[in-house]
Enzyme design. Structure first.
Site, mmCIF file in Angstrom:
data_model
loop_
_atom_site.group_PDB
_atom_site.id
_atom_site.type_symbol
_atom_site.label_atom_id
_atom_site.label_comp_id
_atom_site.label_asym_id
_atom_site.label_seq_id
_atom_site.Cartn_x
_atom_site.Cartn_y
_atom_site.Cartn_z
ATOM 1 N N HIS A 119 31.263 2.104 18.380
ATOM 2 C CA HIS A 119 31.773 2.053 17.343
ATOM 3 C C HIS A 119 32.526 3.422 16.880
ATOM 4 O O HIS A 119 32.244 4.402 17.559
ATOM 5 C CB HIS A 119 30.660 2.105 16.103
ATOM 6 C CG HIS A 119 29.445 3.074 16.521
ATOM 7 N ND1 HIS A 119 28.547 2.738 17.356
ATOM 8 C CD2 HIS A 119 29.143 4.120 15.799
ATOM 9 C CE1 HIS A 119 27.555 3.795 17.274
ATOM 10 N NE2 HIS A 119 28.053 4.649 16.301
ATOM 11 N N VAL A 167 23.311 4.027 18.145
ATOM 12 C CA VAL A 167 23.565 2.752 18.166
ATOM 13 C C VAL A 167 24.255 2.337 19.392
ATOM 14 O O VAL A 167 25.416 2.910 19.622
ATOM 15 C CB VAL A 167 23.949 1.986 16.908
ATOM 16 C CG1 VAL A 167 24.084 0.419 17.215
ATOM 17 C CG2 VAL A 167 23.402 2.110 15.812
ATOM 18 N N HIS A 184 33.549 5.733 13.768
ATOM 19 C CA HIS A 184 33.246 6.296 12.507
ATOM 20 C C HIS A 184 34.573 6.502 11.648
ATOM 21 O O HIS A 184 35.428 7.261 12.260
ATOM 22 C CB HIS A 184 32.277 7.339 12.157
ATOM 23 C CG HIS A 184 31.022 7.145 12.660
ATOM 24 N ND1 HIS A 184 29.805 7.303 12.034
ATOM 25 C CD2 HIS A 184 30.392 7.287 14.049
ATOM 26 C CE1 HIS A 184 28.748 6.908 12.811
ATOM 27 N NE2 HIS A 184 28.922 7.147 13.868
HETATM 28 P P1 AMP Z 1 25.996 6.729 15.713
HETATM 29 O O1 AMP Z 1 24.962 7.841 15.770
HETATM 30 O O2 AMP Z 1 27.178 7.412 16.107
HETATM 31 O O3 AMP Z 1 25.375 5.857 16.956
HETATM 32 O O4 AMP Z 1 25.934 6.144 14.535
HETATM 33 C C1 AMP Z 1 25.328 5.094 14.163
HETATM 34 C C2 AMP Z 1 25.595 4.895 12.664
HETATM 35 O O5 AMP Z 1 25.090 3.624 12.333
HETATM 36 C C3 AMP Z 1 24.680 5.581 11.736
HETATM 37 O O6 AMP Z 1 25.822 6.357 10.883
HETATM 38 C C4 AMP Z 1 23.949 4.854 10.889
HETATM 39 O O7 AMP Z 1 23.825 5.106 9.448
HETATM 40 C C5 AMP Z 1 24.605 3.657 10.958
HETATM 41 N N1 AMP Z 1 23.761 2.239 10.712
HETATM 42 C C6 AMP Z 1 22.668 2.121 11.450
HETATM 43 N N2 AMP Z 1 22.397 0.924 11.061
HETATM 44 C C7 AMP Z 1 23.348 0.136 10.190
HETATM 45 C C8 AMP Z 1 23.343 -0.934 9.516
HETATM 46 N N3 AMP Z 1 22.350 -1.911 9.725
HETATM 47 N N4 AMP Z 1 24.317 -1.031 8.832
HETATM 48 C C9 AMP Z 1 25.497 -0.096 8.804
HETATM 49 N N5 AMP Z 1 25.221 1.008 9.344
HETATM 50 C C10 AMP Z 1 24.132 1.315 9.931
#
Ligand code: AMP
Length: 126
Positions: free
Chosen positions: A110, A106, A112
């Site tokens: 962010h 995304v 985690h």
């Molecule tokens: P990254 O790989 O670091 O970009 O992590 C993106 C994270 O966003 C993943 O752990 C997904 O499970 C999470 N994610 C994607 N869509 C949503 C959503 N609508 N609400 C909450 N988490 C999400």
């Protein structure tokens, strides 16, 4: 201006839509600088995402372009979320994926926050 070599911010990304209230999220914390909500596909008993309110694609973008106030406010919020979730005593892990090798999916910066069990090795083998 985006960081050199990186794409510009995409206003249609899923976290931008959560910030605008266009799609729901299970919010656990919000303040002037940050919004925190449960990850939709948790990888630990506690798996929360903390995002800045500003339009930053990645950790690289945020730390290069963000103001001192945004960066300070955001990382204080990360600490506050961990405290609020009761993770300080048992401990926790924070992680930010950046770019292709980092596995970032995304394109809105962010962090985690993982906790609720022993988390094992820092980086999985392979
Ligand atoms: P990254 O790989 O670091 O970009 O992590 C993106 C994270 O966003 C993943 O752990 C997904 O499970 C999470 N994610 C994607 N869509 C949503 C959503 N609508 N609400 C909450 N988490 C999400």
């Amino acid at each position: 201006m985006p960081v050199s070599g990186l794409p510009p911010y995409d206003d249609a990304n899923i976290f931008a839509r959560i910030l605008r209230g266009e799609i729901p999220a299970k919010t656990v914390f919000e303040d002037e600088w940050a919004l925190a909500f449960h990850d939709i596909a948790p990888q630990a008993p506690v798996h929360v995402l903390i995002i800045p309110r500003g339009k930053y694609c990645s950790f690289a973008d945020f730390t290069a372009q963000g103001s001192e106030a945004e960066i300070g406010g955001f990382f204080r919020a990360v600490g506050a979320v961990a405290r609020q979730m009761g993770l300080e005593a048992p401990g926790y892990r924070i992680l930010a994926n950046m770019g292709e090798h980092g596995g970032q999916e995304v394109p809105h910066f962010h962090v985690h926050l993982f906790g609720g069990r022993s988390l094992g090795r820092m980086v999985p083998a392979g």
